[in-house]
Design a protein around this motif. Structure first.
Motif, PDB file in Angstrom:
ATOM      1  N   VAL A 104       0.841  -1.195   0.000  1.00  0.00           N
ATOM      2  CA  VAL A 104       0.000   0.000   0.000  1.00  0.00           C
ATOM      3  C   VAL A 104       0.882   1.253   0.000  1.00  0.00           C
ATOM      4  O   VAL A 104       1.755   1.397   0.868  1.00  0.00           O
ATOM      5  N   GLU A 155       2.216   4.866   0.825  1.00  0.00           N
ATOM      6  CA  GLU A 155       2.190   5.610   2.098  1.00  0.00           C
ATOM      7  C   GLU A 155       0.932   6.483   2.214  1.00  0.00           C
ATOM      8  O   GLU A 155       0.285   6.502   3.263  1.00  0.00           O
ATOM      9  N   GLU A 205      -1.960   6.104   1.080  1.00  0.00           N
ATOM     10  CA  GLU A 205      -3.206   5.346   1.223  1.00  0.00           C
ATOM     11  C   GLU A 205      -3.237   4.469   2.480  1.00  0.00           C
ATOM     12  O   GLU A 205      -4.219   3.766   2.715  1.00  0.00           O
ATOM     13  N   TRP A 206      -2.173   4.486   3.276  1.00  0.00           N
ATOM     14  CA  TRP A 206      -2.055   3.625   4.445  1.00  0.00           C
ATOM     15  C   TRP A 206      -3.056   4.030   5.515  1.00  0.00           C
ATOM     16  O   TRP A 206      -3.126   5.192   5.909  1.00  0.00           O
ATOM     17  N   THR A 207      -3.846   3.072   6.003  1.00  0.00           N
ATOM     18  CA  THR A 207      -4.897   3.376   6.979  1.00  0.00           C
ATOM     19  C   THR A 207      -4.694   2.668   8.321  1.00  0.00           C
ATOM     20  O   THR A 207      -5.607   2.646   9.143  1.00  0.00           O
ATOM     21  N   HIS A 208      -3.506   2.097   8.539  1.00  0.00           N
ATOM     22  CA  HIS A 208      -3.276   1.318   9.762  1.00  0.00           C
ATOM     23  C   HIS A 208      -2.312   2.014  10.722  1.00  0.00           C
ATOM     24  O   HIS A 208      -1.511   1.361  11.391  1.00  0.00           O
ATOM     25  N   LYS A 262       3.662  -1.064  10.329  1.00  0.00           N
ATOM     26  CA  LYS A 262       4.270  -1.263   9.016  1.00  0.00           C
ATOM     27  C   LYS A 262       3.501  -2.288   8.197  1.00  0.00           C
ATOM     28  O   LYS A 262       3.660  -2.355   6.987  1.00  0.00           O
ATOM     29  N   GLU A 300      -1.390  -6.672   4.221  1.00  0.00           N
ATOM     30  CA  GLU A 300      -1.067  -5.364   3.664  1.00  0.00           C
ATOM     31  C   GLU A 300       0.189  -4.857   4.354  1.00  0.00           C
ATOM     32  O   GLU A 300       0.327  -4.985   5.575  1.00  0.00           O
ATOM     33  N   ARG A 334       2.909  -1.361   4.405  1.00  0.00           N
ATOM     34  CA  ARG A 334       3.103   0.028   3.992  1.00  0.00           C
ATOM     35  C   ARG A 334       4.358   0.113   3.133  1.00  0.00           C
ATOM     36  O   ARG A 334       5.422  -0.351   3.528  1.00  0.00           O
ATOM     37  N   ASP A 335       4.225   0.671   1.925  1.00  0.00           N
ATOM     38  CA  ASP A 335       5.358   0.810   1.010  1.00  0.00           C
ATOM     39  C   ASP A 335       6.370   1.796   1.596  1.00  0.00           C
ATOM     40  O   ASP A 335       6.005   2.731   2.315  1.00  0.00           O
ATOM     41  N   ARG A 336       7.639   1.540   1.305  1.00  0.00           N
ATOM     42  CA  ARG A 336       8.719   2.414   1.756  1.00  0.00           C
ATOM     43  C   ARG A 336       9.952   2.133   0.914  1.00  0.00           C
ATOM     44  O   ARG A 336      10.006   1.160   0.181  1.00  0.00           O
TER      45      ARG A 336
END
Length: 171
Positions: free
Chosen positions: A44, A46, A48-51, A55, A71, A73-75
């Motif tokens: 996902v 960054e 759009e990250w909902t958590h 990570k 899911e 989080r992209d980095r």
């Protein structure tokens, strides 16, 4: 009662738990192995990250969709992205059973231990995660042995899938 701003203190050092190394190919292998593991995976962006600060996340979408959704989080740090994928895959493999009543802290230790072992096997430096294992200090030795068996079997299964994924790719 004092507010923290009213005290003088030295700040505690932040622990750097990010994995390092070359994770580019490993991220591709892990996402390619998702179907074999029975997991749906999504990296996902960054924005759009909902958590929150986490990570990664592993959850069941509904009673109809039986595959867990992982899911992450992209980095930019693909080594740490790969470690997070392994951690969340471990949750899917170890803790997705509705009868799993293992407390959350112990589930996190198990998943992180799998990420540590598999990450090291795949050439990542995951030593920043090792402190999680200290959470076992007060566990009964028999419980520790049983949990190590679960971790070992899960890590071995993930490595087997990654090895078959690697050998089936051209190049």
């Amino acid at each position: 009662m004092f507010d923290i701003s009213q005290t003088e203190r030295e700040l505690l050092p932040e622990l750097n738990t990010e994995a390092t190394g070359d994770g580019d190919a490993l991220v591709a292998r892990l996402t390619g192995a998702a179907d074999d593991l029975g997991v749906t995976v999504r990296i996902v962006p960054e924005a759009e990250w909902t958590h929150g600060e986490s990570k990664g996340n592993c959850e069941q979408l509904s009673l109809v969709d039986v595959q867990p959704l992982v899911e992450v989080r992209d980095r930019e740090n693909n080594a740490d992205l790969a470690r997070t994928l392994i951690h969340e895959f471990a949750h899917a493999l170890l803790h997705f059973d509705v009868d799993d009543d293992t407390e959350r802290a112990k589930r996190e230790v198990e998943a992180e231990a799998v990420a540590y072992v598999v990450g090291r096997y795949c050439g990542l430096d995951t030593s920043g995660s090792a402190f999680y294992l200290a959470a076992w200090e007060s566990d009964d030795p028999e419980v520790v042995r049983e949990r190590l068996g679960r971790i070992s079997r899960t890590a071995e299964g993930l490595i087997d899938v990654l090895e078959s994924e690697s050998s089936s790719q051209p190049g």
